[in-house]
Design an enzyme around this catalytic site. Structure first.
Site, PDB file in Angstrom:
ATOM      1  N   GLU A   1       5.712  17.873  -1.126  1.00  0.00           N
ATOM      2  CA  GLU A   1       4.549  17.288  -0.430  1.00  0.00           C
ATOM      3  C   GLU A   1       4.753  15.847   0.014  1.00  0.00           C
ATOM      4  O   GLU A   1       4.272  15.448   1.070  1.00  0.00           O
ATOM      5  CB  GLU A   1       3.301  17.363  -1.332  1.00  0.00           C
ATOM      6  CG  GLU A   1       2.691  18.742  -1.444  1.00  0.00           C
ATOM      7  CD  GLU A   1       3.298  19.597  -2.544  1.00  0.00           C
ATOM      8  OE1 GLU A   1       4.373  19.235  -3.070  1.00  0.00           O
ATOM      9  OE2 GLU A   1       2.704  20.633  -2.860  1.00  0.00           O
TER      10      GLU A   1
ATOM     11  N   GLU B   1       2.822  25.860  -6.795  1.00  0.00           N
ATOM     12  CA  GLU B   1       1.550  25.692  -7.520  1.00  0.00           C
ATOM     13  C   GLU B   1       0.883  27.041  -7.788  1.00  0.00           C
ATOM     14  O   GLU B   1       0.311  27.257  -8.852  1.00  0.00           O
ATOM     15  CB  GLU B   1       0.629  24.754  -6.730  1.00  0.00           C
ATOM     16  CG  GLU B   1       1.148  23.310  -6.729  1.00  0.00           C
ATOM     17  CD  GLU B   1       0.449  22.424  -5.723  1.00  0.00           C
ATOM     18  OE1 GLU B   1       0.419  22.798  -4.533  1.00  0.00           O
ATOM     19  OE2 GLU B   1      -0.061  21.368  -6.110  1.00  0.00           O
TER      20      GLU B   1
ATOM     21  N   GLY C   1       2.393  24.397  -2.325  1.00  0.00           N
ATOM     22  CA  GLY C   1       1.320  25.290  -2.778  1.00  0.00           C
ATOM     23  C   GLY C   1       1.852  26.609  -3.326  1.00  0.00           C
ATOM     24  O   GLY C   1       1.177  27.261  -4.125  1.00  0.00           O
TER      25      GLY C   1
ATOM     26  N   ALA D   1       1.391  25.422   1.532  1.00  0.00           N
ATOM     27  CA  ALA D   1       0.209  25.526   2.391  1.00  0.00           C
ATOM     28  C   ALA D   1       0.710  25.536   3.824  1.00  0.00           C
ATOM     29  O   ALA D   1       1.801  25.038   4.116  1.00  0.00           O
ATOM     30  CB  ALA D   1      -0.705  24.339   2.146  1.00  0.00           C
TER      31      ALA D   1
HETATM   32  N1  DAK Z   1       3.666  26.080   6.831  1.00  0.00           N
HETATM   33  C1  DAK Z   1       3.724  26.664   8.066  1.00  0.00           C
HETATM   34  N2  DAK Z   1       4.794  27.272   8.552  1.00  0.00           N
HETATM   35  C2  DAK Z   1       5.893  27.312   7.773  1.00  0.00           C
HETATM   36  C3  DAK Z   1       5.927  26.736   6.480  1.00  0.00           C
HETATM   37  C4  DAK Z   1       4.740  26.100   6.005  1.00  0.00           C
HETATM   38  N3  DAK Z   1       4.618  25.580   4.788  1.00  0.00           N
HETATM   39  N4  DAK Z   1       7.138  26.911   5.959  1.00  0.00           N
HETATM   40  C5  DAK Z   1       7.852  27.590   6.885  1.00  0.00           C
HETATM   41  N5  DAK Z   1       7.098  27.831   7.963  1.00  0.00           N
HETATM   42  C6  DAK Z   1       7.474  28.517   9.185  1.00  0.00           C
HETATM   43  C7  DAK Z   1       8.414  27.662  10.015  1.00  0.00           C
HETATM   44  O1  DAK Z   1       7.677  26.744  10.798  1.00  0.00           O
HETATM   45  C8  DAK Z   1       9.107  28.722  10.869  1.00  0.00           C
HETATM   46  O2  DAK Z   1       8.227  29.121  11.882  1.00  0.00           O
HETATM   47  P1  DAK Z   1       8.779  29.408  13.404  1.00  0.00           P
HETATM   48  O3  DAK Z   1       9.445  28.140  13.826  1.00  0.00           O
HETATM   49  O4  DAK Z   1       9.757  30.552  13.225  1.00  0.00           O
HETATM   50  O5  DAK Z   1       7.547  29.765  14.169  1.00  0.00           O
HETATM   51  C9  DAK Z   1       9.234  29.887   9.907  1.00  0.00           C
HETATM   52  O6  DAK Z   1       8.273  29.669   8.876  1.00  0.00           O
HETATM   53  C10 DAK Z   1      10.602  29.981   9.255  1.00  0.00           C
HETATM   54  O7  DAK Z   1      10.886  28.724   8.680  1.00  0.00           O
HETATM   55  P2  DAK Z   1      12.242  27.927   8.969  1.00  0.00           P
HETATM   56  O8  DAK Z   1      12.790  28.269  10.318  1.00  0.00           O
HETATM   57  O9  DAK Z   1      11.990  26.498   8.685  1.00  0.00           O
HETATM   58  O10 DAK Z   1      13.201  28.574   7.867  1.00  0.00           O
HETATM   59  P3  DAK Z   1      14.439  27.915   7.143  1.00  0.00           P
HETATM   60  O11 DAK Z   1      15.100  28.997   6.377  1.00  0.00           O
HETATM   61  O12 DAK Z   1      15.270  27.121   8.119  1.00  0.00           O
HETATM   62  O13 DAK Z   1      13.825  26.859   6.124  1.00  0.00           O
HETATM   63  C11 DAK Z   1      12.246  26.130   4.382  1.00  0.00           C
HETATM   64  C12 DAK Z   1      13.050  27.316   5.020  1.00  0.00           C
HETATM   65  C13 DAK Z   1      11.307  26.754   3.351  1.00  0.00           C
HETATM   66  C14 DAK Z   1      13.217  25.203   3.680  1.00  0.00           C
HETATM   67  C15 DAK Z   1      11.487  25.394   5.500  1.00  0.00           C
HETATM   68  O14 DAK Z   1      10.747  26.341   6.275  1.00  0.00           O
HETATM   69  C16 DAK Z   1      10.525  24.365   4.954  1.00  0.00           C
HETATM   70  O15 DAK Z   1      10.938  23.268   4.575  1.00  0.00           O
HETATM   71  N6  DAK Z   1       9.236  24.700   5.000  1.00  0.00           N
HETATM   72  C17 DAK Z   1       8.174  23.777   4.617  1.00  0.00           C
HETATM   73  C18 DAK Z   1       8.114  23.690   3.143  1.00  0.00           C
HETATM   74  C19 DAK Z   1       7.063  22.721   2.705  1.00  0.00           C
HETATM   75  O16 DAK Z   1       7.115  21.512   3.014  1.00  0.00           O
HETATM   76  N7  DAK Z   1       6.127  23.233   1.961  1.00  0.00           N
HETATM   77  C20 DAK Z   1       5.107  22.436   1.366  1.00  0.00           C
HETATM   78  C21 DAK Z   1       3.947  22.460   2.272  1.00  0.00           C
HETATM   79  S1  DAK Z   1       2.797  21.262   1.723  1.00  0.00           S
HETATM   80  C22 DAK Z   1      -4.243  20.470  -0.191  1.00  0.00           C
HETATM   81  C23 DAK Z   1      -3.637  20.711  -1.366  1.00  0.00           C
HETATM   82  C24 DAK Z   1      -2.380  21.207  -1.405  1.00  0.00           C
HETATM   83  C25 DAK Z   1      -1.696  21.426  -0.248  1.00  0.00           C
HETATM   84  C26 DAK Z   1      -2.303  21.214   0.932  1.00  0.00           C
HETATM   85  C27 DAK Z   1      -3.570  20.730   0.984  1.00  0.00           C
HETATM   86  N8  DAK Z   1      -5.535  19.912  -0.169  1.00  0.00           N
HETATM   87  C28 DAK Z   1      -5.946  19.208  -1.337  1.00  0.00           C
HETATM   88  C29 DAK Z   1      -6.308  19.932   1.028  1.00  0.00           C
HETATM   89  C30 DAK Z   1      -0.366  21.907  -0.312  1.00  0.00           C
HETATM   90  C31 DAK Z   1       0.572  21.411   0.487  1.00  0.00           C
HETATM   91  C32 DAK Z   1       1.810  22.074   0.667  1.00  0.00           C
HETATM   92  O17 DAK Z   1       2.105  23.132   0.148  1.00  0.00           O
END
Ligand code: DAK
Length: 258
Positions: free
Chosen positions: A132, A112, A109, A64
Protein backbone atom coordinates in the site's frame (compact mmCIF):
# COMPACT_ATOMS: atom_id res chain seq x y z
CA UNK A 1 -23.39 -13.26 -8.69
CA UNK A 2 -20.91 -11.64 -11.04
CA UNK A 3 -17.61 -11.96 -9.23
CA UNK A 4 -18.05 -14.71 -6.68
CA UNK A 5 -18.52 -18.42 -7.31
CA UNK A 6 -19.71 -20.57 -4.43
CA UNK A 7 -20.50 -24.22 -4.15
CA UNK A 8 -21.06 -26.49 -1.20
CA UNK A 9 -19.99 -30.06 -0.69
CA UNK A 10 -20.83 -32.11 2.40
CA UNK A 11 -20.63 -29.30 4.92
CA UNK A 12 -17.81 -27.32 3.25
CA UNK A 13 -18.55 -24.09 1.37
CA UNK A 14 -16.05 -23.30 -1.39
CA UNK A 15 -15.91 -19.60 -2.25
CA UNK A 16 -13.90 -18.38 -5.25
CA UNK A 17 -13.16 -14.72 -5.96
CA UNK A 18 -13.65 -14.66 -9.70
CA UNK A 19 -12.15 -11.65 -11.49
CA UNK A 20 -9.08 -13.33 -12.96
CA UNK A 21 -8.48 -10.62 -15.58
CA UNK A 22 -7.92 -8.10 -12.77
CA UNK A 23 -6.07 -10.69 -10.65
CA UNK A 24 -9.21 -10.96 -8.49
CA UNK A 25 -8.81 -7.39 -7.21
CA UNK A 26 -11.57 -6.47 -4.78
CA UNK A 27 -13.85 -3.82 -6.24
CA UNK A 28 -16.88 -2.69 -4.28
CA UNK A 29 -19.30 -5.08 -6.00
CA UNK A 30 -17.02 -8.05 -5.25
CA UNK A 31 -16.82 -7.00 -1.60
CA UNK A 32 -20.60 -6.64 -1.58
CA UNK A 33 -21.12 -10.09 -3.09
CA UNK A 34 -18.60 -11.69 -0.76
CA UNK A 35 -20.49 -10.09 2.13
CA UNK A 36 -23.77 -11.58 0.91
CA UNK A 37 -22.33 -15.09 0.63
CA UNK A 38 -20.70 -14.86 4.06
CA UNK A 39 -23.94 -13.55 5.64
CA UNK A 40 -25.82 -16.53 4.23
CA UNK A 41 -23.20 -19.07 5.23
CA UNK A 42 -22.84 -17.84 8.80
CA UNK A 43 -26.50 -18.71 9.46
CA UNK A 44 -26.15 -22.23 8.07
CA UNK A 45 -25.73 -24.88 10.76
CA UNK A 46 -24.98 -27.54 8.14
CA UNK A 47 -21.93 -25.67 6.82
CA UNK A 48 -19.01 -26.26 9.17
CA UNK A 49 -16.05 -24.91 7.23
CA UNK A 50 -15.38 -22.45 4.42
CA UNK A 51 -12.53 -22.43 1.90
CA UNK A 52 -11.79 -19.15 0.12
CA UNK A 53 -9.57 -19.05 -2.97
CA UNK A 54 -8.97 -17.01 -6.13
CA UNK A 55 -9.72 -18.00 -9.67
CA UNK A 56 -7.10 -18.31 -12.41
CA UNK A 57 -3.48 -19.29 -12.24
CA UNK A 58 -1.91 -16.12 -10.87
CA UNK A 59 -3.71 -14.60 -7.96
CA UNK A 60 -5.58 -15.20 -4.75
CA UNK A 61 -6.47 -11.50 -4.58
CA UNK A 62 -4.07 -8.76 -5.80
CA UNK A 63 -5.56 -6.19 -3.44
CA UNK A 64 -8.31 -3.62 -3.54
CA UNK A 65 -9.17 -2.55 -7.08
CA UNK A 66 -6.84 0.37 -7.75
CA UNK A 67 -8.70 1.44 -10.89
CA UNK A 68 -11.87 1.90 -8.87
CA UNK A 69 -10.14 3.29 -5.79
CA UNK A 70 -7.96 5.98 -7.33
CA UNK A 71 -10.78 8.51 -7.78
CA UNK A 72 -12.42 8.04 -4.38
CA UNK A 73 -12.94 11.05 -2.18
CA UNK A 74 -12.57 10.82 1.59
CA UNK A 75 -16.23 10.03 2.19
CA UNK A 76 -16.28 7.30 -0.45
CA UNK A 77 -12.97 5.93 0.90
CA UNK A 78 -14.53 5.66 4.33
CA UNK A 79 -17.58 3.94 2.85
CA UNK A 80 -15.39 1.36 1.09
CA UNK A 81 -13.36 0.78 4.24
CA UNK A 82 -16.50 0.31 6.35
CA UNK A 83 -17.99 -2.11 3.84
CA UNK A 84 -14.83 -4.24 3.58
CA UNK A 85 -14.10 -4.13 7.31
CA UNK A 86 -17.62 -5.40 8.00
CA UNK A 87 -17.16 -8.34 5.62
CA UNK A 88 -13.68 -9.21 6.93
CA UNK A 89 -14.90 -8.96 10.49
CA UNK A 90 -17.81 -11.29 9.68
CA UNK A 91 -15.31 -13.83 8.35
CA UNK A 92 -13.25 -13.48 11.52
CA UNK A 93 -16.25 -13.93 13.80
CA UNK A 94 -18.45 -16.41 11.92
CA UNK A 95 -18.90 -19.74 13.72
CA UNK A 96 -17.49 -21.70 10.77
CA UNK A 97 -13.75 -22.21 10.41
CA UNK A 98 -12.47 -20.35 7.36
CA UNK A 99 -9.41 -21.48 5.42
CA UNK A 100 -7.74 -19.25 2.84
CA UNK A 101 -6.35 -21.42 0.05
CA UNK A 102 -3.77 -18.95 -1.25
CA UNK A 103 -3.12 -19.85 -4.87
CA UNK A 104 -0.98 -16.89 -5.99
CA UNK A 105 -0.63 -13.17 -5.27
CA UNK A 106 -2.15 -12.19 -1.92
CA UNK A 107 -1.33 -8.50 -1.89
CA UNK A 108 -2.71 -5.56 0.06
CA UNK A 109 -6.39 -6.22 0.66
CA UNK A 110 -5.78 -9.79 -0.55
CA UNK A 111 -3.21 -10.46 2.15
CA UNK A 112 -5.62 -8.79 4.59
CA UNK A 113 -8.47 -11.03 3.43
CA UNK A 114 -6.29 -14.11 3.98
CA UNK A 115 -5.47 -12.85 7.49
CA UNK A 116 -9.14 -12.43 8.34
CA UNK A 117 -9.45 -16.17 7.69
CA UNK A 118 -8.60 -18.59 10.48
CA UNK A 119 -5.91 -20.53 8.60
CA UNK A 120 -3.83 -19.90 5.49
CA UNK A 121 -2.80 -22.86 3.32
CA UNK A 122 -0.38 -21.58 0.69
CA UNK A 123 0.46 -23.06 -2.68
CA UNK A 124 4.16 -23.04 -3.53
CA UNK A 125 3.24 -20.24 -5.94
CA UNK A 126 1.73 -17.97 -3.28
CA UNK A 127 3.21 -14.49 -2.89
CA UNK A 128 2.24 -12.32 0.07
CA UNK A 129 2.79 -8.60 0.51
CA UNK A 130 1.42 -5.30 1.72
CA UNK A 131 2.33 -2.84 -1.06
CA UNK A 132 0.00 0.00 0.00
CA UNK A 133 2.70 2.56 0.79
CA UNK A 134 3.76 2.33 -2.87
CA UNK A 135 0.38 3.90 -3.60
CA UNK A 136 0.56 6.61 -1.00
CA UNK A 137 -1.79 4.86 1.41
CA UNK A 138 -1.38 2.37 4.24
CA UNK A 139 -3.04 -1.03 4.77
CA UNK A 140 -6.65 -0.16 5.53
CA UNK A 141 -8.44 -3.47 5.82
CA UNK A 142 -6.87 -4.11 9.24
CA UNK A 143 -3.45 -5.18 7.91
CA UNK A 144 -1.66 -2.97 10.43
CA UNK A 145 -3.52 -4.86 13.16
CA UNK A 146 -3.73 -8.46 11.97
CA UNK A 147 -0.22 -8.76 10.48
CA UNK A 148 1.69 -7.87 13.70
CA UNK A 149 -0.59 -10.20 15.67
CA UNK A 150 0.39 -13.04 13.33
CA UNK A 151 4.08 -12.41 12.68
CA UNK A 152 5.15 -9.95 15.40
CA UNK A 153 5.62 -6.20 15.28
CA UNK A 154 9.14 -6.12 13.81
CA UNK A 155 8.49 -8.32 10.78
CA UNK A 156 5.10 -6.68 10.18
CA UNK A 157 6.73 -3.26 10.11
CA UNK A 158 9.44 -4.49 7.74
CA UNK A 159 6.87 -5.95 5.31
CA UNK A 160 4.61 -2.88 5.41
CA UNK A 161 7.39 -0.26 5.24
CA UNK A 162 9.51 -1.95 2.52
CA UNK A 163 6.54 -3.48 0.61
CA UNK A 164 8.75 -6.52 -0.03
CA UNK A 165 6.80 -9.42 -1.46
CA UNK A 166 7.53 -12.76 0.16
CA UNK A 167 7.14 -16.27 -1.17
CA UNK A 168 5.24 -19.12 0.47
CA UNK A 169 8.35 -20.53 2.17
CA UNK A 170 9.15 -17.22 3.88
CA UNK A 171 5.46 -16.75 4.75
CA UNK A 172 5.56 -20.14 6.44
CA UNK A 173 8.77 -19.30 8.31
CA UNK A 174 7.30 -16.13 9.81
CA UNK A 175 3.95 -17.75 10.68
CA UNK A 176 1.84 -16.04 8.05
CA UNK A 177 1.16 -19.29 6.17
CA UNK A 178 0.19 -22.32 8.23
CA UNK A 179 1.25 -24.79 5.58
CA UNK A 180 2.81 -24.85 2.11
CA UNK A 181 1.61 -27.40 -0.41
CA UNK A 182 2.13 -28.24 -4.08
CA UNK A 183 0.09 -25.91 -6.27
CA UNK A 184 -1.94 -28.75 -7.82
CA UNK A 185 -2.87 -30.04 -4.36
CA UNK A 186 -3.92 -26.72 -2.84
CA UNK A 187 -7.68 -27.25 -2.76
CA UNK A 188 -7.36 -30.94 -1.92
CA UNK A 189 -5.03 -30.20 1.01
CA UNK A 190 -7.21 -27.32 2.21
CA UNK A 191 -10.26 -29.57 2.09
CA UNK A 192 -8.36 -32.31 3.91
CA UNK A 193 -7.61 -29.85 6.72
CA UNK A 194 -11.23 -28.66 6.75
CA UNK A 195 -12.54 -32.23 6.97
CA UNK A 196 -10.09 -33.08 9.75
CA UNK A 197 -11.43 -30.13 11.77
CA UNK A 198 -14.99 -31.27 11.00
CA UNK A 199 -14.42 -34.60 12.78
CA UNK A 200 -14.06 -32.66 16.07
CA UNK A 201 -16.75 -31.29 18.33
CA UNK A 202 -17.55 -28.22 16.22
CA UNK A 203 -19.25 -26.40 19.08
CA UNK A 204 -15.93 -26.48 20.96
CA UNK A 205 -14.01 -25.54 17.81
CA UNK A 206 -16.24 -22.50 17.22
CA UNK A 207 -15.96 -21.37 20.83
CA UNK A 208 -12.18 -21.81 20.67
CA UNK A 209 -12.18 -19.56 17.59
CA UNK A 210 -14.14 -16.93 19.50
CA UNK A 211 -11.92 -17.29 22.59
CA UNK A 212 -8.75 -16.83 20.51
CA UNK A 213 -10.02 -13.96 18.36
CA UNK A 214 -11.87 -12.02 21.05
CA UNK A 215 -9.41 -12.93 23.81
CA UNK A 216 -6.50 -11.42 21.89
CA UNK A 217 -8.25 -8.06 21.98
CA UNK A 218 -8.69 -8.15 25.76
CA UNK A 219 -6.34 -7.75 28.67
CA UNK A 220 -5.13 -11.18 29.82
CA UNK A 221 -7.21 -11.39 33.00
CA UNK A 222 -10.42 -10.63 31.07
CA UNK A 223 -9.38 -13.11 28.37
CA UNK A 224 -8.86 -15.87 30.95
CA UNK A 225 -12.33 -15.18 32.35
CA UNK A 226 -13.81 -15.20 28.86
CA UNK A 227 -12.11 -18.52 28.14
CA UNK A 228 -13.49 -19.96 31.38
CA UNK A 229 -17.01 -18.88 30.36
CA UNK A 230 -16.60 -20.52 26.93
CA UNK A 231 -15.23 -23.64 28.62
CA UNK A 232 -18.21 -23.75 30.99
CA UNK A 233 -20.63 -23.36 28.09
CA UNK A 234 -19.34 -26.61 26.55
CA UNK A 235 -20.74 -28.49 29.54
CA UNK A 236 -24.24 -27.52 28.41
CA UNK A 237 -23.76 -29.52 25.20
CA UNK A 238 -24.30 -33.10 24.11
CA UNK A 239 -20.90 -32.96 22.41
CA UNK A 240 -19.05 -32.63 25.72
CA UNK A 241 -20.94 -35.63 27.13
CA UNK A 242 -20.40 -37.65 23.96
CA UNK A 243 -16.69 -36.71 23.66
CA UNK A 244 -15.86 -37.66 27.23
CA UNK A 245 -18.03 -40.81 27.27
CA UNK A 246 -16.44 -41.94 24.01
CA UNK A 247 -12.96 -41.50 25.51
CA UNK A 248 -13.87 -43.39 28.66
CA UNK A 249 -15.47 -46.20 26.62
CA UNK A 250 -12.50 -46.34 24.24
CA UNK A 251 -14.58 -45.60 21.15
CA UNK A 252 -14.65 -42.87 18.54
CA UNK A 253 -16.86 -39.89 19.39
CA UNK A 254 -19.92 -39.28 17.26
CA UNK A 255 -20.46 -35.56 17.59
CA UNK A 256 -23.83 -33.98 16.82
CA UNK A 257 -22.46 -30.44 17.08
CA UNK A 258 -24.73 -29.13 19.82
N1 DAK B 1 -6.39 -3.39 -8.85
C1 DAK B 1 -6.84 -3.32 -10.14
N2 DAK B 1 -6.33 -4.00 -11.15
C2 DAK B 1 -5.29 -4.82 -10.88
C3 DAK B 1 -4.75 -4.96 -9.58
C4 DAK B 1 -5.36 -4.20 -8.53
N3 DAK B 1 -5.00 -4.29 -7.25
N4 DAK B 1 -3.73 -5.81 -9.62
C5 DAK B 1 -3.62 -6.21 -10.90
N5 DAK B 1 -4.56 -5.62 -11.65
C6 DAK B 1 -4.79 -5.76 -13.08
C7 DAK B 1 -3.70 -5.06 -13.87
O1 DAK B 1 -3.99 -3.68 -13.99
C8 DAK B 1 -3.79 -5.79 -15.21
O2 DAK B 1 -4.91 -5.31 -15.90
P1 DAK B 1 -4.83 -5.06 -17.53
O3 DAK B 1 -3.70 -4.11 -17.73
O4 DAK B 1 -4.56 -6.44 -18.09
O5 DAK B 1 -6.18 -4.51 -17.86
C9 DAK B 1 -4.11 -7.21 -14.79
O6 DAK B 1 -4.65 -7.13 -13.47
C10 DAK B 1 -2.90 -8.11 -14.74
O7 DAK B 1 -1.93 -7.48 -13.94
P2 DAK B 1 -0.42 -7.24 -14.43
O8 DAK B 1 -0.35 -7.11 -15.92
O9 DAK B 1 0.14 -6.13 -13.63
O10 DAK B 1 0.25 -8.63 -14.02
P3 DAK B 1 1.75 -8.92 -13.62
O11 DAK B 1 1.89 -10.39 -13.54
O12 DAK B 1 2.69 -8.16 -14.52
O13 DAK B 1 1.93 -8.30 -12.17
C11 DAK B 1 1.25 -7.89 -9.84
C12 DAK B 1 1.22 -8.86 -11.07
C13 DAK B 1 0.31 -8.49 -8.80
C14 DAK B 1 2.66 -7.84 -9.28
C15 DAK B 1 0.79 -6.50 -10.30
O14 DAK B 1 -0.44 -6.61 -11.02
C16 DAK B 1 0.59 -5.55 -9.15
O15 DAK B 1 1.56 -5.00 -8.61
N6 DAK B 1 -0.68 -5.29 -8.83
C17 DAK B 1 -1.05 -4.31 -7.81
C18 DAK B 1 -0.81 -4.89 -6.47
C19 DAK B 1 -1.14 -3.90 -5.40
O16 DAK B 1 -0.53 -2.82 -5.30
N7 DAK B 1 -2.07 -4.29 -4.57
C20 DAK B 1 -2.43 -3.52 -3.43
C21 DAK B 1 -3.57 -2.68 -3.81
S1 DAK B 1 -3.85 -1.52 -2.52
C22 DAK B 1 -9.09 0.99 1.96
C23 DAK B 1 -8.51 0.02 2.69
C24 DAK B 1 -7.69 -0.88 2.11
C25 DAK B 1 -7.41 -0.80 0.78
C26 DAK B 1 -8.01 0.15 0.03
C27 DAK B 1 -8.85 1.05 0.60
N8 DAK B 1 -9.91 1.95 2.59
C28 DAK B 1 -9.71 2.14 3.98
C29 DAK B 1 -10.77 2.78 1.81
C30 DAK B 1 -6.52 -1.73 0.20
C31 DAK B 1 -5.60 -1.33 -0.68
C32 DAK B 1 -4.92 -2.27 -1.50
O17 DAK B 1 -5.12 -3.46 -1.50
Amino acid sequence: MENIIFKEKDGVMFITINRPKALNALNSSTIEELGQVISNVEKRKDIKTVIITGSGEKAFVAGADISEMHTLNAIEGRELARKAQKVFSKIEHMPQIVIAAVNGYALGGGCELSMACDIRVASERAIFGQPEVNLGILPGFAGTQRLPRLVGKGVAKELIFTTDMIDAKRAYEIGLANKVVAHELLIEESEKMARKIMTKGMFGVSLAKAAINDGMNMDTESAYKYEADMFGLCFATEDQKEGMEAFLNKRKANFKNF
